[in-house]
Design a protein around this motif. Structure first.
Motif, PDB file in Angstrom:
ATOM      1  N   UNK A 113     -15.191 -53.079 -11.427  1.00  0.00           N
ATOM      2  CA  UNK A 113     -14.834 -52.017 -12.352  1.00  0.00           C
ATOM      3  C   UNK A 113     -13.599 -52.412 -13.167  1.00  0.00           C
ATOM      4  N   UNK A 114     -13.683 -52.191 -14.483  1.00  0.00           N
ATOM      5  CA  UNK A 114     -12.558 -52.421 -15.381  1.00  0.00           C
ATOM      6  C   UNK A 114     -12.320 -51.156 -16.191  1.00  0.00           C
TER       7      UNK A 114
ATOM      8  N   UNK B 293     -20.656 -64.143 -11.450  1.00  0.00           N
ATOM      9  CA  UNK B 293     -20.357 -63.387 -12.667  1.00  0.00           C
ATOM     10  C   UNK B 293     -18.886 -63.538 -13.055  1.00  0.00           C
ATOM     11  N   UNK B 294     -17.994 -63.350 -12.101  1.00  0.00           N
ATOM     12  CA  UNK B 294     -16.561 -63.440 -12.374  1.00  0.00           C
ATOM     13  C   UNK B 294     -16.158 -64.835 -12.834  1.00  0.00           C
TER      14      UNK B 294
ATOM     15  N   UNK C 157     -10.032 -56.736 -12.842  1.00  0.00           N
ATOM     16  CA  UNK C 157     -10.599 -55.434 -12.514  1.00  0.00           C
ATOM     17  C   UNK C 157     -10.436 -55.124 -11.043  1.00  0.00           C
ATOM     18  N   UNK C 158     -11.280 -54.251 -10.557  1.00  0.00           N
ATOM     19  CA  UNK C 158     -11.244 -53.835  -9.162  1.00  0.00           C
ATOM     20  C   UNK C 158     -12.627 -53.970  -8.548  1.00  0.00           C
TER      21      UNK C 158
ATOM     22  N   UNK D  79      -9.687 -58.102  -1.754  1.00  0.00           N
ATOM     23  CA  UNK D  79      -9.544 -57.117  -0.688  1.00  0.00           C
ATOM     24  C   UNK D  79     -10.838 -56.658  -0.045  1.00  0.00           C
ATOM     25  N   UNK D  80     -11.938 -57.356  -0.284  1.00  0.00           N
ATOM     26  CA  UNK D  80     -13.202 -56.820   0.220  1.00  0.00           C
ATOM     27  C   UNK D  80     -13.489 -57.136   1.685  1.00  0.00           C
TER      28      UNK D  80
END
Length: 162
Positions: A72-73, A48-49, A59-60, A20-21
């Motif tokens: 963020x998790x 990283x992901x 996460x978000x 959603x970015x």
């Protein structure tokens, strides 16, 4: 610039965190003077992901008004925040809500393996099964030193560009 298609060839997971970015890809996305999310931050977050274990829950993503990108998790009292800064540094924060809390800033050029090692205790807490009584099945303080082998999915060691 295309951010929605976040699955990269050879990736160990689909980075749903970034889906959603696109909304943060324009100047003033906050209704004021926010910078669009920088390409460098998106690249670093994807790298990283892509190295996270499939065990790590989705996460978000959240954008900073300076063009940074945070991931963020949260699971029960466990929180992990990884912020990819515009200047190339990475800010890491995690807590178990009780005894363990850590915050640090990793320098420009930090390797993905080093980021993973820095957040290792939090990843362990996020992926450790919880029994019916709500207690984890691991002693996080003692396991944190050697966890990283479980999360290194490929021999590749990516450097983050500044």
């Amino acid at each position: 610039m295309e951010y929605v298609s976040t699955f990269q060839l050879g990736s160990a997971r689909v980075a749903l965190e970034l889906s959603g970015i696109d909304a943060f890809n324009v100047a003033g996305w906050d209704g004021e003077d926010a910078e669009p999310v920088s390409d460098g931050c998106v690249y670093a977050a994807k790298a990283f992901l892509d190295r996270l274990s499939l065990d790590v829950p989705v996460g978000n993503a959240m954008a900073g008004t300076d063009g940074s990108l945070g991931l963020y998790w949260e699971r029960q009292d466990v929180e992990l925040y990884v912020d990819f800064r515009v200047d190339g540094r990475i800010r890491v924060y995690y807590t178990d809500g009780e005894d363990l809390s850590r915050e640090l800033v990793l320098p420009i050029g930090t390797f993905i393996d080093d980021i993973l090692e820095s957040v290792g205790p939090a990843l362990l807490m996020l992926t450790t099964p919880v029994n019916a009584g709500g207690e984890e099945h691991a002693d996080f303080q003692h396991l944190a030193a050697w966890w990283v082998q479980d999360y290194v999915l490929a021999p590749t060691n990516y450097a983050l560009a500044a």
